[in-house]
Design a protein around this motif. Structure first.
Motif, PDB file in Angstrom:
ATOM      1  N   GLN A   1      -3.655   1.183  -3.343  1.00 50.49           N
ATOM      2  CA  GLN A   1      -3.263  -0.224  -3.403  1.00 50.49           C
ATOM      3  C   GLN A   1      -3.775  -0.719  -4.745  1.00 50.49           C
ATOM      4  O   GLN A   1      -4.937  -0.504  -5.077  1.00 50.49           O
TER       5      GLN A   1
ATOM      6  N   ARG B   1       0.880  -1.171   0.000  1.00 45.84           N
ATOM      7  CA  ARG B   1       0.000   0.000   0.000  1.00 45.84           C
ATOM      8  C   ARG B   1       0.914   1.216   0.000  1.00 45.84           C
ATOM      9  O   ARG B   1       1.813   1.308   0.836  1.00 45.84           O
TER      10      ARG B   1
ATOM     11  N   VAL C   1      -7.789   4.673   1.749  1.00 42.71           N
ATOM     12  CA  VAL C   1      -7.007   3.890   0.798  1.00 42.71           C
ATOM     13  C   VAL C   1      -7.922   3.560  -0.377  1.00 42.71           C
ATOM     14  O   VAL C   1      -9.056   3.131  -0.163  1.00 42.71           O
TER      15      VAL C   1
END
Ligand code: C2E
Ligand code: MG
Ligand code: MG
Ligand code: MG
Length: 284
Positions: free
Chosen positions: A256, A46, A234
Motif C-alpha cells: 500500500q 492495497r 502488507v
C-alpha cells in the motif's frame, strides 16, 4: 508600586484560556462536522504483489472543512480521542465503509476488502461489539470483507478484553489487522492466540530501506515471523520501485503506498477500479 499578584496569574490564565479555548472550539467544530456531513472517507488501494490485483482498500478519514479545506486525520484524531468524540465518529466511519462495500459488491467489484482503523478509545467503548454488530447487520454486507485495523497498544492494554472482543467479532466474519507494526516486534508471538490475519509493516521501516540495514533486517524478520504464524503481510508507505522490489523478493504479500495509488475520494476510486478492470480484460 505594589506588585499585583493577579497580573502574572491573569497572563497565565490567558494562555491557558487560549489553548483550552482552541481545544473546545476544535471539539465543537468536530461535533458539527459529524452532524453536518463534513467528514468524508478516502480510500487507498492495497495491491497483491503476486497477482497485481487490488485486494482491498483502507478507509482513511478526512475533514472537508468549510474554511480550511481538506484536513487530514493527524490534525483532528488526537482531539477526537481526548474528547471521546472518536467513538461516534468511529461508528460513522464503519457505517460509511459498509455502505461503500455494499456499493462495490453491487457495482461488480466483489471480493474487495474494506479496512477500517479503530482507535484505542473506540476499541475500549463498552458498546463496541454490539454497535458493530448492529451496523453490519443493517448494512447487509459480506462480513468477511470487513477488516478492522488495530495497533498493538490497543490490544495489549487489556489482553483478556481484546481476546474476547476479537473472538466475538471474528465469529461474525470480521477479520483483524495489526497496524503500524514494527516497534514492539517481539510481542508478535504474544499476539498469536488472537484472531489476527494480517500484519501491516509501519511505513517508517519501508521508507528507511536503502538508508538503514536495520530496516531491511526488521522487515525480513517481520515477514518471516508473520508467515510462520500464518499471517499475511502488507507493507505501508511504498513510494519507490526499489522498495517494491525489495518487498517482492522478501515475499511480502501486499503493498500500500503512493507508488501504486494515493488515498482518493470515492468517485476517483470507482474510476480507478474501472480502469484496472478494463486493462485486465485487455490483457486476458
Ligand atoms: P494508518 O492507519 O497507518 O494509515 C496509513 C497512513 O499512511 C495514511 O495517512 C496514508 O495516507 C499514509 N500513506 C499511505 N501510503 C503512503 C506513502 O506511500 N507515503 C506516505 N508518506 N504516506 C503514505 P493518513 O490518511 O493521513 O492517516 C493517518 C492516520 O490517521 C492513520 O494511519 C490512522 O492511524 C489514522 N486514521 C485515519 N483514518 C482513521 C479513522 O477513520 N479512524 C481512526 N481511529 N484513525 C484513523
Ligand atoms: Mg491503518
Ligand atoms: Mg499504519
Ligand atoms: Mg499510522
Amino acid at each position: 508600586a505594589k506588585r499585583d499578584p493577579g497580573t502574572s496569574y491573569r497572563f497565565y490564565d490567558h494562555q491557558l484560556h487560549v489553548s483550552v479555548g482552541h481545544q473546545l472550539r476544535l471539539e465543537a467544530d468536530l461535533r458539527s462536522a459529524l452532524r453536518g456531513r463534513e467528514l468524508e472517507l478516502y480510500y487507498q488501494p492495497r495491491i497483491d504483489l503476486a497477482t497485481e490485483e487490488v485486494r482491498g482498500v483502507e478507509c482513511l478519514l478526512r475533514w472537508q472543512h468549510p474554511t480550511r479545506g481538506l484536513v487530514g486525520p493527524d490534525e483532528f484524531i488526537p482531539a477526537a480521542e481526548r474528547s471521546g468524540l472518536i467513538v461516534p465518529i468511529g461508528y460513522w466511519v464503519i457505517e460509511q465503509a459498509c455502505k461503500r462495500l455494499k456499493e462495490c459488491q453491487d457495482m461488480g467489484f466483489p471480493g474487495l476488502v474494506f479496512a477500517v482503523n479503530l482507535s484505542f478509545r473506540q476499541f475500549h467503548d463498552r458498546k463496541m461489539t454490539e454497535t458493530i454488530f448492529r451496523i453490519i447487520f443493517n448494512a447487509n454486507i459480506d462480513t468477511s470483507l470487513l477488516e478492522l485495523e488495530l495497533t498493538e497498544s490497543a490490544m495489549m492494554h487489556d489482553p483478556d478484553y481484546a481476546q474476547r472482543c476479537l473472538r466475538e467479532l471474528n465469529q461474525l466474519g470480521i477479520s483483524f489487522a495489526l497496524d503500524d507494526f514494527g516497534t514492539g516486534f517481539s510481542s508478535l508471538s504474544n499476539l498469536q492466540h488472537l484472531p489476527i490475519s494480517l500484519v501491516k509493516i509501519d511505513k517508517s521501516f519501508v521508507q528507511a530501506l536503502g538508508e538503514s540495514a536495520d530496516a531491511e533486517h526488521i522487515i525480513r524478520a517481520i515477514i518471516s515471523l508473520a508467515h510462520s504464524l500464518q499471517m499475511s503481510v502488507v507493507a505501508e508507505g511504498v513510494e519507490t520501485e526499489g522498495q517494491l522490489e525489495f518487498l517482492r523478493q522478501q515475499h511480502c504479500d501486499e503493498i500500500q503506498g503512493f507508488y501504486y495509488a494515493r488515498p482518493m475520494a470515492w468517485e476517483d476510486l470507482v474510476q480507478f477500479l474501472n480502469r484496472r478492470n478494463q486493462s485486465a480484460c485487455l490483457q486476458n
